[in-house]
Write an enzyme that holds these catalytic residues in place. Structure first.
Site, short mmCIF file in Angstrom:
data_model
loop_
_atom_site.label_atom_id
_atom_site.label_comp_id
_atom_site.label_asym_id
_atom_site.label_seq_id
_atom_site.Cartn_x
_atom_site.Cartn_y
_atom_site.Cartn_z
CG HIS A 1 -2.27 9.30 5.26
ND1 HIS A 1 -1.88 8.36 3.80
CD2 HIS A 1 -3.43 8.72 5.49
CE1 HIS A 1 -3.18 8.12 3.27
NE2 HIS A 1 -3.99 7.89 4.20
CB SER A 26 -6.50 2.92 9.35
OG SER A 26 -6.06 3.02 7.80
FE LIG Z 1 -5.90 8.02 2.94
#
Ligand SMILES: [Fe+2]
Length: 302
Positions: free
Chosen positions: A140, A205
């Site tokens: 993020h 991710s």
């Molecule tokens: Fe997240």
């Protein structure tokens, strides 16, 4: 989904004596990271960086570089914030795990991004139900160095706070929007495979979804449309059936701020109308690539 696991994790940390403030933040317990945690960070960072070159948006890649995440150990949140603040006024705060919705929105509205402090185990490199430090920080935070993206997330926090205070049912709609943009968004990019690159944190991710989202023939890739996304259910247990593709972070800023604020003035209008399945393709969609649907599971949209 991960409620039981998340609760166990919170309990474990409560027992471990971490002092949680009323806003659910803690001091990042740097001394609690062991050699295994640092090695997992390093391994994931190297693997994802190599995988994302040419697949993730340029803003993400340059953001990750500028924040100093490539340090071969779990980064100090303070050191990351010192690099992030001059760029966009954001900082990151450590939390034990998932925080209540209102608290989360308050952090975003005040340019604070909550980052889970603990790292996944070595046997969880490829899949983890709940967000850990690698997902939150690597996934993020790099884009929070981009001024327009950073403003979009703040605008979402403000819109979400107001909508949630007015009518808690707005949460369903807010979650869909966040899911299909901040977590699993793609953006248009000429010359890239299928004409898209990755910006969503849930994708960057994840090793498997970094490849699947931009290269597989299975999922739909549909031009982002706010009302369409607000009506679309999603998967939390498999790769996405559909990715929504933005043109620019400017478009995202408009949607996550004033756009959603206007729609959520009356969430019932959206909630009482039709909800679309995660894999549906509608007549009004601008379809960039229509998925083959290979490997899709039928039930399980949330
Ligand atoms: Fe997240």
């Amino acid at each position: 989904m991960a409620a039981a696991a998340a609760t166990a994790k919170l309990q474990e940390q409560f027992d471990a004596g971490l002092q949680t403030r009323p806003d659910f933040t803690i001091d990042q317990p740097l001394a609690r990271y062991g050699a295994v945690d640092h090695a997992v960070w390093d391994q994931l960072y190297r693997r994802q960086s190599a995988l994302l070159a040419g697949r993730a948006s340029d803003a993400f890649l340059s953001g990750a570089q500028s924040l100093g995440l490539n340090v071969a150990h779990v980064p100090s949140f303070e050191a990351v914030s010192e690099r992030l603040m001059p760029a966009t006024g954001w900082r990151i705060v450590a939390v034990p795990g998932l925080v209540p919705d209102r608290i989360f929105f308050e952090h975003l509205a005040n340019r604070r991004f909550p980052v889970t402090w603990w790292m996944r185990r070595p046997d969880q490199l490829d899949y983890l139900q709940e967000p850990d430090c690698f997902h939150d920080l690597f996934g993020h935070v790099p884009l929070l160095t981009d001024p327009v993206f950073a403003d979009a997330i703040r605008a979402y926090g403000q819109a979400a706070l107001a909508a949630h205070a007015r009518d808690a049912r707005a949460l369903t709609l807010l979650a869909r929007l966040y899911w299909y943009t901040v977590e699993f968004g793609l953006m248009r990019e000429a010359g890239a495979p299928h004409g898209v690159k990755i910006y969503g944190a849930g994708i960057v991710s994840s090793k498997g979804e970094s490849l699947y989202s931009v290269e597989s023939e299975a999922p739909n890739r549909i031009a982002f449309d706010l009302d369409r996304v607000l009506r679309t259910r999603y998967r939390i247990d498999t790769f996405q059936k559909t990715y929504f593709v933005i043109e620019s972070f400017g478009q995202l800023f408009e949607a996550l701020g004033e756009g959603v604020a206007a729609r959520l003035a009356d969430p019932a209008a959206l909630l009482d109308g039709p909800a679309f399945g995660a894999g549906d393709v509608l007549a009004g969609d601008t379809v960039l690539t229509r998925g083959t649907g290979a490997g899709w599971l039928e039930d399980g949209d949330v």
